[in-house]
Each structure stands twice: as C-alpha cells, then as structure tokens.
Design a protein around this motif. Structure first.
Motif, short mmCIF file in Angstrom:
data_model
loop_
_atom_site.label_atom_id
_atom_site.label_comp_id
_atom_site.label_asym_id
_atom_site.label_seq_id
_atom_site.Cartn_x
_atom_site.Cartn_y
_atom_site.Cartn_z
N LYS A 8 48.38 29.29 48.56
CA LYS A 8 49.59 29.13 47.77
C LYS A 8 50.53 30.30 48.02
O LYS A 8 50.18 31.28 48.68
CB LYS A 8 49.22 29.06 46.29
CG LYS A 8 48.30 27.88 45.94
CD LYS A 8 47.97 27.87 44.46
CE LYS A 8 47.05 26.69 44.11
NZ LYS A 8 46.71 26.67 42.66
N GLY A 9 51.72 30.15 47.47
CA GLY A 9 52.70 31.21 47.64
C GLY A 9 52.23 32.53 47.07
O GLY A 9 52.52 33.61 47.60
N ARG A 10 51.45 32.46 45.99
CA ARG A 10 50.93 33.69 45.38
C ARG A 10 49.97 34.40 46.32
O ARG A 10 49.96 35.63 46.40
CB ARG A 10 50.24 33.35 44.07
CG ARG A 10 49.66 34.56 43.34
CD ARG A 10 48.98 34.14 42.06
NE ARG A 10 48.39 35.28 41.39
CZ ARG A 10 47.69 35.22 40.26
NH1 ARG A 10 47.51 34.03 39.68
NH2 ARG A 10 47.18 36.29 39.72
N ASP A 11 49.17 33.62 47.07
CA ASP A 11 48.23 34.23 48.02
C ASP A 11 48.97 34.96 49.12
O ASP A 11 48.59 36.07 49.52
CB ASP A 11 47.33 33.15 48.62
CG ASP A 11 46.47 32.47 47.57
OD1 ASP A 11 46.07 33.15 46.61
OD2 ASP A 11 46.21 31.26 47.71
N ALA A 16 50.92 40.00 51.49
CA ALA A 16 52.03 40.84 51.93
C ALA A 16 52.03 42.17 51.19
O ALA A 16 52.25 43.24 51.78
CB ALA A 16 53.35 40.11 51.72
N ALA A 17 51.77 42.13 49.87
CA ALA A 17 51.72 43.37 49.09
C ALA A 17 50.57 44.26 49.57
O ALA A 17 50.70 45.49 49.65
CB ALA A 17 51.55 43.05 47.61
N GLY A 18 49.45 43.64 49.92
CA GLY A 18 48.32 44.42 50.44
C GLY A 18 48.66 45.10 51.75
O GLY A 18 48.31 46.27 51.97
N TRP A 19 49.35 44.38 52.64
CA TRP A 19 49.76 44.98 53.92
C TRP A 19 50.74 46.13 53.70
O TRP A 19 50.65 47.17 54.36
CB TRP A 19 50.39 43.92 54.81
CG TRP A 19 49.40 43.10 55.57
CD1 TRP A 19 49.03 41.81 55.33
CD2 TRP A 19 48.63 43.53 56.69
NE1 TRP A 19 48.07 41.40 56.22
CE2 TRP A 19 47.81 42.44 57.08
CE3 TRP A 19 48.55 44.71 57.40
CZ2 TRP A 19 46.93 42.51 58.15
CZ3 TRP A 19 47.66 44.79 58.48
CH2 TRP A 19 46.87 43.71 58.84
#
Length: 219
Positions: A8-11, A16-19
């Motif tokens: 999903k978009g949340r995943d 992206a936030a993790g990267w």
C-alpha cells in the motif's frame, strides 16, 4: 491467491522514510571518507564541497606508507579490541547461562548489582586497577588493557545475554541429556547455536568498546 505481496501507499512511505533516515545516519561516514580524499586547501573552503573537486590519496600515503607508526597503532587497537571481545564472551556466556537457568538465591540482588555497575563512572576503576596491575607487573601490557576493558564490558554482556538464554526452552537441554548428552555438551551443541544472534551482538559491542577506549601501550 497469487502469492504476491500487496503493498500500500503507507508501505512505500515507510520504506522511503527508512531510506532517508539511513542516508542521514550514514552521511557522517561518507563525509569522513570524502574529507580524507580532499587536499589540505579544500578542507577549509566555505561553503564546503560535498564532493572532492581534486581527490587525492596523499593523506593515506603520508600516514600508512611514509609513516608506518599508524599501522602499529591500529594493530594495538585491534589486538586489545579482539582480546576484550573474546575474554568478555568467555566469561559472560556461562555467567548469563547460570543466571538464566540456576534456581539460586539472591539472583535479583546479583542483577541489581550488575545494573548498578553500569551507573558508575569508568574512571573510578582506574586507580584500583593501576595499583593491582602494578603489584602483579602488568603495566604497559596488552593483558592489562584487555582485563581493564573487560571489567567495563562484562556486566553489560551478562545483562544482554541472559534474556537470550531465557528465551530458549529448558526442555531442549533435558531432551539432550536423555539422549546421552552431558550438561556441557548440551550447552555447547544445542544452546549456544540458538543464542548465536545474542553472542554476535554482544561480541560486536565489546569489540567496538575495546576499540574505542584502547590506547597504544608503551614498548
């Protein structure tokens, strides 16, 4: 069911936030390497260059080829850090296993004592250790530094390893002993492989601990 994962978009946002966070944490490492490749005049440029404009290996040549003393310093730190890691694991592993398995009295007091030692400043042990090493003639030796570092890392290693042993069912040891294994054999062949992640974690922390506070002994 096709067996394909549905994202999903949340995943994607979490990935992206993790990267982004990973890149932020790794930026000091990149900056250290990039700075080592810059000539001396480029180090003080304002604003600083994100990438070296004239990369050079002169700093590595000066410190590792022309001046071999740096290799000796790194070798000293490696020996002390490795010795600290091995000695800590050798002592902490059976101690943590005993605290996890043995129904001894005063176990809570021992755990509280181990926690209390983590709150004491390391410098408080400097004078007692210096006096002890002087009397047994261990001053200016690798052994003294390894033992001193181990006194700091040992309580931490025991506290970290104990939950790993608690997570292993005690029935595994009983089954091994029924099959003819001794207590030590069951511990070495069955329990230790199951707590390998904990051993690797503690080993890495102890190595970094020993590397960070090690110094070159006088020759």
């Amino acid at each position: 069911m096709t067996g394909k994962a549905v994202y999903k978009g949340r995943d994607y946002a979490m990935s992206a936030a993790g990267w982004v966070l990973t890149l932020i944490f790794l930026f000091p490492v990149y900056w250290m390497i990039a700075t080592s490749l810059k000539p001396m005049g480029e180090l003080f440029v304002i604003p600083p260059h994100l990438f070296p404009h004239e990369p050079t290996l002169s700093s590595y040549v000066d410190n590792f080829v022309k001046n071999r003393a740096m290799l000796g310093y790194i070798g000293n730190s490696f020996m002390i850090a490795t010795g600290t890691m091995l000695l800590t694991l050798l002592l902490a592993t059976p101690a943590a296993y005993g605290l996890a398995r043995s129904p001894m009295r005063g176990k809570a007091a021992i755990l509280i004592l181990l926690l209390a030692t983590q709150m004491l400043p390391s410098i408080m042990l400097a004078m007692p250790l210096f006096i002890a090493f002087t009397k047994i003639q261990l001053i200016n030796s690798y052994t003294a530094l390894i033992v001193a570092n181990t006194t700091h890392s040992l309580p931490f290693a025991i506290l970290v390893l104990r939950p790993y042993f608690l997570s292993v069912p005690g029935g595994l040891e009983e089954a091994a002993m029924i099959d003819g294994r001794g207590k030590f054999s069951a511990f070495r062949r069955i329990i230790l492989p199951l707590v390998k992640p904990g051993l690797l974690t503690v080993g890495a922390f102890c190595f970094l601990w020993g590397w960070g506070i090690s110094c070159s002994p006088s020759r």
